[in-house]
Design a protein around this motif. Sequence first.
Motif, short mmCIF file in Angstrom:
data_model
loop_
_atom_site.label_atom_id
_atom_site.label_comp_id
_atom_site.label_asym_id
_atom_site.label_seq_id
_atom_site.Cartn_x
_atom_site.Cartn_y
_atom_site.Cartn_z
N GLU A 36 0.83 -1.20 0.00
CA GLU A 36 0.00 0.00 0.00
C GLU A 36 0.87 1.26 0.00
OE1 GLU A 36 -2.75 -0.25 3.27
OE2 GLU A 36 -4.02 -1.66 2.15
N TYR A 37 0.40 2.23 -0.79
CA TYR A 37 0.96 3.58 -0.84
C TYR A 37 -0.15 4.53 -0.38
CZ TYR A 37 4.42 1.50 -4.08
OH TYR A 37 5.39 0.74 -4.67
N GLN A 39 -0.29 7.62 0.46
CA GLN A 39 -0.31 8.99 -0.05
C GLN A 39 -0.93 9.09 -1.44
OE1 GLN A 39 3.67 8.81 1.34
NE2 GLN A 39 3.60 10.96 1.90
N SER A 40 -0.85 8.02 -2.23
CA SER A 40 -1.47 8.04 -3.55
C SER A 40 -2.76 7.22 -3.59
CB SER A 40 -0.50 7.50 -4.62
OG SER A 40 -0.16 6.15 -4.34
N GLY A 41 -3.10 6.58 -2.47
CA GLY A 41 -4.33 5.82 -2.39
C GLY A 41 -4.29 4.52 -3.18
N GLU A 42 -3.10 3.92 -3.32
CA GLU A 42 -2.96 2.71 -4.13
C GLU A 42 -2.73 1.48 -3.28
OE1 GLU A 42 -0.59 3.67 -8.02
OE2 GLU A 42 0.29 4.78 -6.33
N GLN A 57 8.29 0.82 -13.77
CA GLN A 57 8.71 2.17 -13.37
C GLN A 57 9.84 2.65 -14.28
OE1 GLN A 57 9.09 5.43 -12.32
NE2 GLN A 57 7.88 4.71 -10.62
N SER A 88 13.69 11.23 -2.03
CA SER A 88 12.45 11.17 -1.28
C SER A 88 12.74 10.33 -0.03
CB SER A 88 11.34 10.52 -2.11
OG SER A 88 10.12 10.53 -1.40
N THR A 90 11.92 8.00 2.81
CA THR A 90 10.91 6.95 2.75
C THR A 90 10.97 6.04 3.96
OG1 THR A 90 11.25 6.99 0.35
CG2 THR A 90 10.02 5.14 1.22
N TYR A 107 5.65 5.02 3.02
CA TYR A 107 5.36 6.44 3.16
C TYR A 107 6.53 7.23 2.60
CZ TYR A 107 1.80 4.86 6.43
OH TYR A 107 0.72 4.23 7.01
#
Length: 126
Positions: A36-37, A39-42, A57, A88, A90, A107
């Motif tokens: 799960e991510y 912050q992007s709702g994925e 990617q 970033s 993480t 995150y």
Amino acid sequence: MSDQEIRHALDRHWAASDADDFEDEHQIYRDDAVLEYPQSGERISGRRNIQASRTAQPNKKRFAVRRIVGSGDLWVTEYVLTYDGKPSYTVSIMEFRDGKVVRETQYFGDPFAPGSSRSQWVERIV
């Protein structure tokens, strides 16, 4: 699986991530793992789907682990993930079952300018 064995698996996972070794990178996950991510709702379900999403990617990425802490079935890795030269900060929270990751939540925090209001108490780090 002992804490030492899990720590070794994590070290191997992050080294493979940094080396773009997508097969070795994903050996740590159970077939039914969920990533799960927030912050992007994925949410990505299944080891092969997690691997496919990362293989697709297009950015050049690097991983620099700052620290790994945990025991038993819960482990946290703090690292800097750099995409195309942009860092970033993480945090990866991994939950293990039967020696493999069953759930991971990541995150991301992008760098920001320091606040001048706290400058007298701050020591700058790189």
